[in-house]
Design a protein around this motif. Structure first.
Motif, PDB file in Angstrom:
ATOM      1  N   GLU A  16       0.798  -1.225   0.092  1.00 59.49           N
ATOM      2  CA  GLU A  16       0.053  -0.080  -0.136  1.00 59.49           C
ATOM      3  C   GLU A  16       0.891   1.157  -0.012  1.00 59.49           C
ATOM      4  O   GLU A  16       0.575   2.187  -0.676  1.00 59.49           O
ATOM      5  CB  GLU A  16      -0.840   0.061   1.090  1.00 59.49           C
ATOM      6  CG  GLU A  16      -1.838   1.199   1.171  1.00 59.49           C
ATOM      7  CD  GLU A  16      -2.698   0.939   2.643  1.00 59.49           C
ATOM      8  OE1 GLU A  16      -3.394   2.097   2.808  1.00 59.49           O
ATOM      9  OE2 GLU A  16      -2.709   0.072   3.107  1.00 59.49           O
ATOM     10  N   ARG A  17       1.937   1.275   0.766  1.00 60.90           N
ATOM     11  CA  ARG A  17       2.728   2.336   0.846  1.00 60.90           C
ATOM     12  C   ARG A  17       3.538   2.669  -0.586  1.00 60.90           C
ATOM     13  O   ARG A  17       3.753   3.857  -1.148  1.00 60.90           O
ATOM     14  CB  ARG A  17       3.829   2.315   1.954  1.00 60.90           C
ATOM     15  CG  ARG A  17       3.339   2.456   3.179  1.00 60.90           C
ATOM     16  CD  ARG A  17       4.468   2.573   4.212  1.00 60.90           C
ATOM     17  NE  ARG A  17       4.984   1.167   4.553  1.00 60.90           N
ATOM     18  CZ  ARG A  17       4.617   0.202   5.534  1.00 60.90           C
ATOM     19  NH1 ARG A  17       3.298   0.417   5.936  1.00 60.90           N
ATOM     20  NH2 ARG A  17       5.038  -0.889   5.548  1.00 60.90           N
ATOM     21  N   ASN A  20       0.728   4.069  -2.792  1.00 59.75           N
ATOM     22  CA  ASN A  20       0.640   5.425  -2.376  1.00 59.75           C
ATOM     23  C   ASN A  20       1.660   6.475  -3.179  1.00 59.75           C
ATOM     24  O   ASN A  20       1.494   7.445  -3.584  1.00 59.75           O
ATOM     25  CB  ASN A  20       0.550   5.807  -1.201  1.00 59.75           C
ATOM     26  CG  ASN A  20      -0.932   5.062  -0.386  1.00 59.75           C
ATOM     27  OD1 ASN A  20      -1.688   4.748  -1.308  1.00 59.75           O
ATOM     28  ND2 ASN A  20      -0.854   4.991   0.833  1.00 59.75           N
ATOM     29  N   ALA A  23       1.299   6.758  -6.616  1.00 55.92           N
ATOM     30  CA  ALA A  23       0.193   7.322  -7.080  1.00 55.92           C
ATOM     31  C   ALA A  23       0.645   9.076  -7.015  1.00 55.92           C
ATOM     32  O   ALA A  23       0.216   9.761  -7.790  1.00 55.92           O
ATOM     33  CB  ALA A  23      -0.931   7.031  -6.065  1.00 55.92           C
ATOM     34  N   LEU A  24       1.221   9.389  -5.832  1.00 55.15           N
ATOM     35  CA  LEU A  24       1.736  10.812  -5.729  1.00 55.15           C
ATOM     36  C   LEU A  24       2.556  11.352  -6.762  1.00 55.15           C
ATOM     37  O   LEU A  24       2.312  12.285  -7.417  1.00 55.15           O
ATOM     38  CB  LEU A  24       2.500  10.934  -4.241  1.00 55.15           C
ATOM     39  CG  LEU A  24       2.869  12.522  -3.906  1.00 55.15           C
ATOM     40  CD1 LEU A  24       1.478  12.952  -3.920  1.00 55.15           C
ATOM     41  CD2 LEU A  24       3.595  12.328  -2.593  1.00 55.15           C
ATOM     42  N   PHE A 157       3.487  14.380   3.320  1.00 54.78           N
ATOM     43  CA  PHE A 157       3.596  13.917   1.777  1.00 54.78           C
ATOM     44  C   PHE A 157       3.783  15.108   0.697  1.00 54.78           C
ATOM     45  O   PHE A 157       4.448  14.824  -0.237  1.00 54.78           O
ATOM     46  CB  PHE A 157       2.389  13.115   1.574  1.00 54.78           C
ATOM     47  CG  PHE A 157       2.421  11.903   2.115  1.00 54.78           C
ATOM     48  CD1 PHE A 157       3.166  10.746   1.984  1.00 54.78           C
ATOM     49  CD2 PHE A 157       1.445  11.460   3.086  1.00 54.78           C
ATOM     50  CE1 PHE A 157       3.372   9.591   2.468  1.00 54.78           C
ATOM     51  CE2 PHE A 157       1.701  10.660   3.808  1.00 54.78           C
ATOM     52  CZ  PHE A 157       2.249   9.543   3.603  1.00 54.78           C
ATOM     53  N   PRO A 170       7.209  11.532  -1.092  1.00 53.89           N
ATOM     54  CA  PRO A 170       6.485  10.317  -1.198  1.00 53.89           C
ATOM     55  C   PRO A 170       6.738   9.107  -0.349  1.00 53.89           C
ATOM     56  O   PRO A 170       6.048   8.308  -0.273  1.00 53.89           O
ATOM     57  CB  PRO A 170       6.692   9.844  -2.866  1.00 53.89           C
ATOM     58  CG  PRO A 170       7.968  10.497  -3.277  1.00 53.89           C
ATOM     59  CD  PRO A 170       8.089  11.523  -2.441  1.00 53.89           C
ATOM     60  N   ASP A 173       5.995   8.356   4.909  1.00 48.33           N
ATOM     61  CA  ASP A 173       5.830   7.262   5.937  1.00 48.33           C
ATOM     62  C   ASP A 173       6.357   5.796   5.743  1.00 48.33           C
ATOM     63  O   ASP A 173       6.173   4.914   6.338  1.00 48.33           O
ATOM     64  CB  ASP A 173       4.308   7.090   5.946  1.00 48.33           C
ATOM     65  CG  ASP A 173       3.631   6.296   4.417  1.00 48.33           C
ATOM     66  OD1 ASP A 173       4.395   6.589   3.489  1.00 48.33           O
ATOM     67  OD2 ASP A 173       2.545   5.800   4.451  1.00 48.33           O
TER      68      ASP A 173
END
Length: 257
Positions: A16-17, A20, A23-24, A157, A170, A173
């Motif tokens: 998931e990270r 994400n 996607a960013l 982010f 990005p 986290d």
């Protein structure tokens, strides 16, 4: 023992990270066509981002700072990236005459003499070239992570720098285990100095190996107080009295090297 063997671990939420972060980057490439750059320090985190950009053919330029004080292993990584990903890095260097004058006045290693001279060296070799890298750009990408240090514990982010440019982090986290799990999973090239217990690598005079249990960035400017351990690349509105570095991004931009 290699950094991969030491640190690469699959952790819950990793996929998931990664999704994400991608996607960013994809969204930023679309929102800032031709005006976005990854400012890579060639460290492990930045190598993950470079791999994501290249692997997914994102229209994001990749730039780095060749300060004239980097380890040979770090400089060699530039060629390895270009060969592996078949792309050309933008390499920015400090102004030659300014370096000659500074060294003549202060010696080859002035960073050990005072905090003021160390920051002046960072300004000359890193901040001024960065200002040229970011000229005419509306966004830039960094490898900052919240886990890197207490000072970076609140890294968002997405943020804005002192000039109003969008600044993307990005991997904010991601854990250190995440970074190395990605490197292992995708066979990402990395600086061999990471295998010598150097998680954070800067200029050679300002980087040392760390001991077990030390903070990630304790090997950078180890002779200084913790509050002073930034070069200014990621400090906004900081003053000398606060132990920060005055950003040269507010100074007039000169022609590129």
């Amino acid at each position: 023992m290699s950094a991969i063997a030491l640190y690469a671990r699959a952790t819950p939420g990793f996929d998931e990270r990664v999704a994400n972060a991608l996607a960013l980057l994809q969204s930023a490439a679309t929102e800032h066509p031709g005006r976005i750059v990854q400012a890579t320090s060639l460290g492990a985190e930045d190598m993950v981002i470079t791999d994501l950009i290249a692997r997914h053919k994102l229209h994001i330029a990749i730039g780095t700072l060749e300060t004239g004080k980097l380890h040979p292993e770090t400089v060699a990584l530039i060629g390895r990236i270009e060969q592996r990903y078949r792309l050309k890095l933008e390499v920015y260097q400090p102004k030659h005459q300014a370096v000659v004058h500074f060294v003549k006045q202060n010696g080859e290693e002035p960073m050990y003499k005072s905090l003021e001279l160390r920051k002046a060296c960072c300004g000359l070799r890193k901040l001024e070239p960065l200002s040229r890298m970011l000229a005419d750009r509306s966004a830039w990408v960094t490898g900052l992570r919240r886990e890197q240090s207490d000072a970076r514990g609140e890294v968002p982010f997405q943020d804005h720098d002192d000039q109003g440019r969008v600044k993307l982090n990005p991997l904010a986290d991601w854990s250190w285990n995440d970074v190395w799990h990605y490197i292992q999973s995708h066979d990402v090239p990395y600086n061999p100095l990471h295998d010598q217990f150097m998680p954070s690598i800067g200029c050679a005079p300002c980087t040392r190996a760390i001991a077990v249990g030390e903070d990630f960035r304790s090997g950078r400017w180890w002779w200084e107080q913790e509050s002073a351990k930034e070069c200014g690349l990621h400090v906004s509105g900081a003053s000398e009295e606060q132990g920060g570095a005055v950003s040269l991004l507010q100074r007039p931009v000169e022609n590129r090297v």
